[in-house]
Scaffold this motif. Sequence first.
Motif, short mmCIF file in Angstrom:
data_model
loop_
_atom_site.label_atom_id
_atom_site.label_comp_id
_atom_site.label_asym_id
_atom_site.label_seq_id
_atom_site.Cartn_x
_atom_site.Cartn_y
_atom_site.Cartn_z
N ALA A 147 -2.59 51.41 35.93
CA ALA A 147 -1.78 52.46 36.03
C ALA A 147 -0.54 52.34 34.89
CB ALA A 147 -1.18 52.60 37.52
N PHE A 148 -0.07 51.26 34.58
CA PHE A 148 1.03 51.17 33.46
C PHE A 148 0.56 51.06 32.36
CE2 PHE A 148 3.80 49.79 37.30
CZ PHE A 148 4.99 50.76 36.87
N ALA A 149 -0.69 50.47 32.18
CA ALA A 149 -1.37 50.50 30.91
C ALA A 149 -2.05 52.24 30.40
CB ALA A 149 -2.59 49.66 30.80
N ARG A 150 -2.32 52.68 31.32
CA ARG A 150 -2.51 54.05 30.97
C ARG A 150 -1.30 55.01 30.72
NH1 ARG A 150 -7.28 55.85 35.27
NH2 ARG A 150 -9.19 55.20 34.17
N LEU A 151 -0.14 54.65 31.42
CA LEU A 151 1.25 55.29 31.15
C LEU A 151 1.61 55.05 29.68
CD1 LEU A 151 2.56 55.15 34.55
CD2 LEU A 151 1.93 57.12 33.56
N GLY A 152 1.10 54.01 29.08
CA GLY A 152 1.71 53.60 27.76
C GLY A 152 2.29 52.14 27.55
N ASP A 183 8.26 62.40 30.14
CA ASP A 183 9.51 61.62 30.47
C ASP A 183 9.22 61.07 31.70
OD1 ASP A 183 12.03 60.66 31.44
OD2 ASP A 183 12.89 62.36 31.02
N PHE A 184 9.24 59.49 31.67
CA PHE A 184 8.96 58.72 32.73
C PHE A 184 9.59 59.00 33.97
CE2 PHE A 184 8.79 54.57 34.98
CZ PHE A 184 7.46 54.50 35.05
N ARG A 185 11.00 59.51 33.72
CA ARG A 185 11.92 59.76 34.95
C ARG A 185 11.34 60.79 35.72
NH1 ARG A 185 17.11 60.23 31.39
NH2 ARG A 185 15.64 61.42 30.09
N VAL A 186 10.62 61.71 35.09
CA VAL A 186 10.07 62.90 35.84
C VAL A 186 8.66 62.43 36.53
CG1 VAL A 186 9.02 65.03 35.36
CG2 VAL A 186 10.82 64.61 34.05
N VAL A 187 8.16 61.52 36.10
CA VAL A 187 6.90 61.04 36.68
C VAL A 187 7.30 60.23 38.03
CG1 VAL A 187 5.23 59.15 36.59
CG2 VAL A 187 5.53 60.63 34.71
N ASP A 198 12.53 52.07 42.59
CA ASP A 198 14.10 52.39 42.36
C ASP A 198 14.39 51.61 40.99
OD1 ASP A 198 14.40 53.57 44.78
OD2 ASP A 198 14.67 51.75 46.02
N ALA A 199 13.97 50.66 40.67
CA ALA A 199 14.45 49.92 39.39
C ALA A 199 13.84 50.58 38.35
CB ALA A 199 13.90 48.47 39.40
N LEU A 200 12.86 51.35 38.19
CA LEU A 200 12.49 52.13 37.15
C LEU A 200 12.45 53.49 37.10
CD1 LEU A 200 8.83 50.23 36.61
CD2 LEU A 200 11.01 49.75 35.65
N ALA A 201 13.33 54.18 38.20
CA ALA A 201 13.38 55.40 38.43
C ALA A 201 14.21 56.03 37.25
CB ALA A 201 14.12 55.79 39.71
N ASP A 202 15.11 55.62 36.52
CA ASP A 202 16.04 56.10 35.71
C ASP A 202 15.48 55.83 34.23
OD1 ASP A 202 17.49 57.18 37.68
OD2 ASP A 202 18.87 55.52 37.86
N GLN A 203 14.24 55.31 34.07
CA GLN A 203 14.00 54.93 32.58
C GLN A 203 13.08 56.40 32.12
OE1 GLN A 203 13.36 50.17 33.05
NE2 GLN A 203 11.65 51.52 32.27
N SER A 204 13.58 56.45 30.90
CA SER A 204 12.63 57.72 30.21
C SER A 204 11.41 57.54 29.68
CB SER A 204 13.89 58.21 29.28
OG SER A 204 14.10 57.22 28.20
N GLU A 205 11.16 56.06 29.46
CA GLU A 205 10.11 55.42 28.97
C GLU A 205 9.52 54.60 30.26
OE1 GLU A 205 8.32 56.43 26.69
OE2 GLU A 205 10.06 57.76 25.51
#
Length: 718
Positions: free
Chosen positions: A428-433, A311-315, A401-408
Motif C-alpha cells: 500500500a505505501f509503495a503504491r502511494l509513493g 494530499d496524504f492528509r486527505v487520504v 494517528d502518527a501519519l494523519a497530519d503529513q501532507s506526503e
Amino acid sequence: MRSKLLLLSIIVIAIAGFFLAGIDQYFSLAGARSLQADVLVWRAEQPLLLAVIMFAVYIAIAALSLPGAAVMTLLVGASFGLGWGLLIVSFASSLGATLAFLMTRYILRDSVQARFGERLQTVNDGVERDGMFYLFSLRLVPVFPFFLINMLMGLTPIKTRQFYWVSQLGMLPGTVIFVNAGSQLSELNSLSGILSPMLLASFALLGVFPFIAKWLLAVIKARRIYAAWQRPAKFDRNLIVIGAGAAGLVSSYIGAAVKAKVTLIESHKMGGDCLNYGCVPSKALIKTAKVINQQRHGKAYGLPGEIPSFDFRVVMARIKAVIAYIEPHDSIARYTDLGVEVIEGYAKLVDPWTVEISLSTGGTQRLSARSIIIAAGAQPAVPPLPGLDDVGYLTSDTLWDALADQSEPPGRTVVLGGGPIGCELAQAFARLGSTVTQVEMLPRVMVREDEDVSLAVAKALTADGVAVLSDTKALRCEQDSGTKRLIVQNSKGEEEAIEFDTLICAVGRSARLSGYGLEDLGIDTARTVNTNAYLETIYPNIFAAGDVAGPYQFTHVAAHQAWYAAVNALFGGFKKFKADYSVIPWVTYVDPEVARVGLSEAEATAQNIPYEISRYGIDDLDRAICDSQAEGFIKVLTVPGKDRILGVTIMGAQAGELLAEYVLAMKHGLGLKKILGTIHSYPSMAEANKYVAGEWQKSHAPEWTYKYLLAFHRWRRG
C-alpha cells in the motif's frame, strides 16, 4: 484391496453355509432343548473337549454376528453351571466380539472415514475422549444388539485393547443372568422371560452410572479449583464481558438477545482493534492505494497512464471518515439499546466471579457474575532490537494517528515483517509513493502459505516497487546526524545498513494478558489464555474468546468463538458446545489477493494426508481478462479419486469473495461435482470456481468410456 475382498468373501460364505446347512435351527430354544440331553452326556464323558468346542463355536457365532448367541449362552449354562459356564461365555463372547470389531475395522473403516471423515470428526473426537464410557454403557444394556455395537465400534478410533476389556467387563452382568438362566433351559418358553422390565431398568441405571461418575469427578475437580475462593451468595449479573472488540461485542449481543443481564467493559475504544486500527483502516488505505495504482497503469484500461498528485492528509482523513461511518455499529448507544450495560473502564478479576473496574470517570466499581468472558484482544508485537526506541517506530496500531497530519506519504520506509500485515502495508505505501524496503527474517514472505503463493506475492510486491529482503535478520537500529539506519544481516551473513525515515514494525500480534488478574487466579497465560474445547479456562465459569485465546487472530474467528463462549457461559450447565475450527477461511489483502480455507499443500504433506490437486489459471478467465486482472490461480486439494475438498488456495482478484463458495461447500460436505453442476453467471470471477471443478472432472473421467462413446456415435452415423 484384494485381501479385504477375500476376507469378505470368506465371511459371506461362512454365514451362507450356516443357514444353508440348517445349523441355525439348533440355535433356537427348541433346538437347544433337543441338544441338551446329548450335550449333558458329552459333559459327563469328555468335559474338556465339550468346553473347547463350545468356546470355539461361541467365538465363531460372535465373530460372524450370527443369531443364537443368547441361546448358546443358555446351553453353556445348562451344561457347565454358573461358574465354568460364566468363564467360557465371558471370554468367548469378548474374543468373538473383538474379532467382529477387527474384521469390520479392516474391511470398512478406511473407506468410511475417507468418505465421511469430516462429518464423522465430532463422533471420532467423542469416541477418543469418552469411547470407553459409551461402550461400557451400551454393553450393560442388553436391549442394544451386541453385533451392531461390535461393527459400529470397529469404524471408530477406539483402541482394540480398550474395546476388549470394556466389552469383557460390560457384558459380565448380562452374561451372569443368561448363564444362570441356563439351569432352567428345559422350562424356558422364550428369551423375553429371562429379562424382566425391572431387570432391564436396573441394567439401564448401570449404563448411566459411568456418566454420573464422570459428572461427579468434574464436580469434585471444580470444587477443588474453587476451594480457595468464597463464592457469592447471589450475582449482580449473569455475564460480564471484558473487551469490546469482535469477540466481546458478539458475546454481549448474544447474552442480551437471550435476556441475560450483561455488562460489557471496555477501557479504550468500542469496536476494538479491527475497527480502529486493523481491518477497517488498513482496507481503506489499500483501496486508495489500489485506485492510485490503477491510475498509474491507465494504459491497461485504454486510458493515459498518469501519476496522480494528492494530499496524504486527505487520504488519512478519508480513513478516519470510514471508521466514523462504521463506528455506530459498535457504539455504546447501540449496545445500550440492545440491553447491554456498557461501562468504560479497566477491568481486573479479584476472584473467579468478581470484577473490579477502574472507571474512566474516576473511582472503582465491583460487580459479580455467574460467568465471565475475557475478550481483551491482542496488540502489535515489537521486536527487542537494540536502539529501536531511540530511532522511533510505528506499528499497525499507531501509524494512523502518527501519519494523519503529513501532507506526503512517508519517504524511505522500512516494513519489518513479511507476514500478511507487513505485506499489505508494504504494498500500500509503495503504491502511494513511499520508497519501501521490506525485511523478513524467514526464507520467504507469507511463509504460512505454499511456496508458489509466497513467490507470487513477492513478485507482486517487487512489481509495485517494494524491495523485498527475505532471509534477512534485523540486528539493531542506529542514528547519527539525523540519519536513521536499520542494520541487518543478509543471507550471506554480511551486515548491511538500510537508511529510513519511517520504520513500521509488523512482526505479528500478541495477546493482551497482563493487568486482568489472571495470574493471581492461576490461569495459564504463557502466550494466550489457555482454554479447553469449550473455551473454558481452569475455572469453568471463566471463558476466553478472540485474539486473547487464539489459535487464529481473525475477526471472523473471534466472532465465531464468541457464540460458543456466550452460549456455554449462559447455558453450559445444561449443554456445552465445542468451538468448531474445521473450516476457517483467511484472506490477505495484497493485490492480487490471497485466500485460503482448509489444508495447504505444505500442511497436507507435513501431516501425511494423501491429496490430489486441481488447478485453474485465472489468466484464462473471460471476466479477469475484461478487467485487466488476468493473473493468479485457484488450487483445490481433494481426497485421491474423490471430489471431497480438503483445502483451497486462491490467488487473484476478489479471491476473498471467491473463497466463500468453498467455505460453504466444505462446511456442508459438498464436493466439486456440486460446484460444477451449479450455474455461475457469465462473465464473472466466480466462474473460476466452476472451471477448476471442471478440471477435476476431466482428470477423473474414465478413459475407457471415450472409446465406447466414439464407437457409439460412429454407429449412430451409420
